[in-house]
Write an enzyme that holds these catalytic residues in place. Structure first.
Site, short mmCIF file in Angstrom:
data_model
loop_
_atom_site.label_atom_id
_atom_site.label_comp_id
_atom_site.label_asym_id
_atom_site.label_seq_id
_atom_site.Cartn_x
_atom_site.Cartn_y
_atom_site.Cartn_z
N THR A 125 0.83 -1.21 0.00
CA THR A 125 0.00 0.00 0.00
C THR A 125 0.86 1.26 0.00
O THR A 125 2.01 1.24 0.48
CB THR A 125 -0.91 0.01 1.26
OG1 THR A 125 -1.50 1.30 1.41
CG2 THR A 125 -0.12 -0.29 2.53
N ASP A 126 0.30 2.35 -0.48
CA ASP A 126 1.02 3.62 -0.45
C ASP A 126 1.22 4.12 0.99
O ASP A 126 2.04 5.00 1.24
CB ASP A 126 0.31 4.69 -1.30
CG ASP A 126 -1.12 4.99 -0.86
OD1 ASP A 126 -1.61 4.35 0.10
OD2 ASP A 126 -1.76 5.86 -1.48
N GLU A 127 0.45 3.55 1.93
CA GLU A 127 0.55 4.02 3.32
C GLU A 127 1.93 3.74 3.92
O GLU A 127 2.28 4.32 4.95
CB GLU A 127 -0.54 3.40 4.19
CG GLU A 127 -1.92 3.77 3.71
CD GLU A 127 -3.01 3.67 4.76
OE1 GLU A 127 -2.71 3.57 5.95
OE2 GLU A 127 -4.19 3.71 4.36
N TYR A 153 -1.37 -0.39 11.27
CA TYR A 153 -1.64 -1.04 9.97
C TYR A 153 -0.49 -0.79 9.00
O TYR A 153 0.09 -1.73 8.44
CB TYR A 153 -2.96 -0.52 9.37
CG TYR A 153 -3.08 -0.82 7.88
CD1 TYR A 153 -3.28 -2.12 7.43
CD2 TYR A 153 -2.98 0.20 6.92
CE1 TYR A 153 -3.36 -2.41 6.06
CE2 TYR A 153 -3.06 -0.07 5.58
CZ TYR A 153 -3.26 -1.38 5.15
OH TYR A 153 -3.33 -1.65 3.79
N LYS A 157 2.29 -3.41 7.30
CA LYS A 157 2.47 -3.60 5.84
C LYS A 157 3.92 -3.30 5.44
O LYS A 157 4.50 -3.99 4.61
CB LYS A 157 1.50 -2.70 5.05
CG LYS A 157 0.03 -3.02 5.21
CD LYS A 157 -0.34 -4.39 4.66
CE LYS A 157 -0.34 -4.44 3.16
NZ LYS A 157 -0.83 -5.76 2.66
#
Ligand code: NAD
Ligand code: TDX
Length: 339
Positions: A125-127, A153, A157
């Protein structure tokens, strides 16, 4: 060839399975999913009887079950979507995020080493890049942007991503990683912004906007994400990370207003509530690498994608009403009642 898709009973994984069965009918798809609150077998009903599809209920952290499946299926490719995916839940209870998102990734990669595979693909994810300031619209996440996480979260990731790259370097595992921006589309679980606002609008319930609603997300129609992953697993370079995003930045409040308008509901339903802890301000992906290397470009414009998505929620009330009528009520009460 056989592709194992983990987390295929969830939002993006199910859309990916539909994409594969449509565009590569010669391949066999095996979905591995332990059906957490976010997984729904009803989502896969339309493909359950296909001869080249198999569903297996198992936890990616269950080494024995994972090894057994690899032994039976001899897969060429693994695409790992299985994850705890909701930031707000990770703030309430990080433990399960670390278990599934990190240790589950390890179990899958150990099976890949043991049985030998052509490709392990990690859906990230870009997060993992943290966030960008609102006053620097010239800045975007590239694959070289340092990892800098905000929530349990995103930290889980990012940890998994590091482990995937370590398995490549240390053991020579043929891996790829994709880091995508926010997805929207059919089968999106109603705890997430867009489906939550659609469902609440349709039920004339308050629309809880965190903080001032100024946070920016870079929205991509789910099918465009599926197409990008399909290109990466078939043509992407081993050991590489690919960012995926459509240059479609929008403020949360503008999305919520747009949904009100589309459903002919008053903006007076909008309720500003206490902000998310550690709330990332802006995400924005630079997708130059995947465009130049693999020719990927998003095909669905936001105006069309959101119209299709809203129509899907209108046409599939049974799907989401069943979800929000059960255990989800307790979740909603806990997260929003005194916010
Ligand atoms: P989701 O929550 O809708 O679905 C997750 C699926 O994984 C569910 O079917 C669930 O049952 C399954 N699962 C969870 N734990 C499992 C376990 N231990 N063993 C087996 N299956 C398990 O998630 P999503 O939004 O479809 O996201 C899929 C992936 O894409 C995630 O890895 C997420 O981090 C990533 N991602 C999501 C977005 C987004 O906007 N939704 C954007 C970028 C990346
Ligand atoms: O009720 C809400 N009100 C609100 O204002 C909810 C659920 C969200 N929000 C805000 C928070 C975010 O700024 O809307 C924005 C989007 O929130 P989410 O839908 O929870 O998504 P986000 O936190 O951006 O994370 C999503 O994109 C990246 C996915 O859930 C992740 O799995 C993915 O990695």
């Amino acid at each position: 060839m056989t592709i194992i898709v983990t987390g295929g009973a969830g939002f993006i994984g199910s859309n990916f399975i539909f994409y594969q069965l449509k565009h590569h009918p010669e391949d066999r798809i095996v979905c591995l999913d332990n059906l957490t609150y976010a997984g729904n077998l009803s989502t896969l009903a339309s493909v359950m009887d296909r001869p080249n599809f198999r569903f297996v209920k198992a936890d990616i952290c269950d080494r024995e079950a994972v090894n057994r499946l690899f032994d039976e299926e001899k897969p060429e490719i693994i695409v790992n979507f299985a994850a705890e995916s909701h930031v707000d839940r990770s703030i309430e209870d990080p433990g399960v995020f670390l278990r599934t998102n990190i240790l589950g990734t390890q179990v899958l990669m150990d099976a890949c080493r043991k049985y030998g595979i052509g490709r392990y693909h990690q859906v990230s994810t870009d997060e993992v890049y943290g966030d960008l300031p609102l006053d620097r619209p010239d800045l975007f996440f590239t694959e070289e942007t340092p990892i800098h996480t905000s929530s349990p979260y995103s930290a889980s990731k990012a940890s998994a991503d590091l482990l995937v790259l370590a398995y490549h370097r240390t053991f020579g595992l043929p891996v790829t990683i994709s880091r995508c921006s926010n997805n929207y589309g059919p089968y999106h679980f109603p705890e997430k912004l867009i489906p939550l606002m659609i469902a609440n609008c349709l039920n004339d319930k308050p629309l809880p906007v965190y903080g001032k609603g100024e946070n920016v997300r870079d929205w991509l129609y789910v099918e465009d994400h599926c197409k990008a992953i399909d290109l990466i697993i078939r043509k992407g370079r081993v050991g590489e990370v690919y960012n995926i995003g459509g240059h479609n930045e929008m403020k949360n409040i503008d999305i919520v207003k747009l949904i009100c308008k589309a459903l002919d509901k008053p903006e007076s339903l909008i309720t500003y509530v206490t902000d998310r802890k550690g709330h990332d301000m802006r995400y924005a992906i630079d997708p130059t690498k995947i465009h130049n290397e693999l020719g990927w470009l998003p095909e669905t414009k936001f105006a069309d994608g959101i119209k299709k998505t809203i129509q899907w929620y209108l046409d599939n009330r049974d799907w989401w009403e069943e979800i929000i009528s059960g255990e989800y009520q307790n979740y909603y009460e806990k997260m929003y009642a005194n916010r």
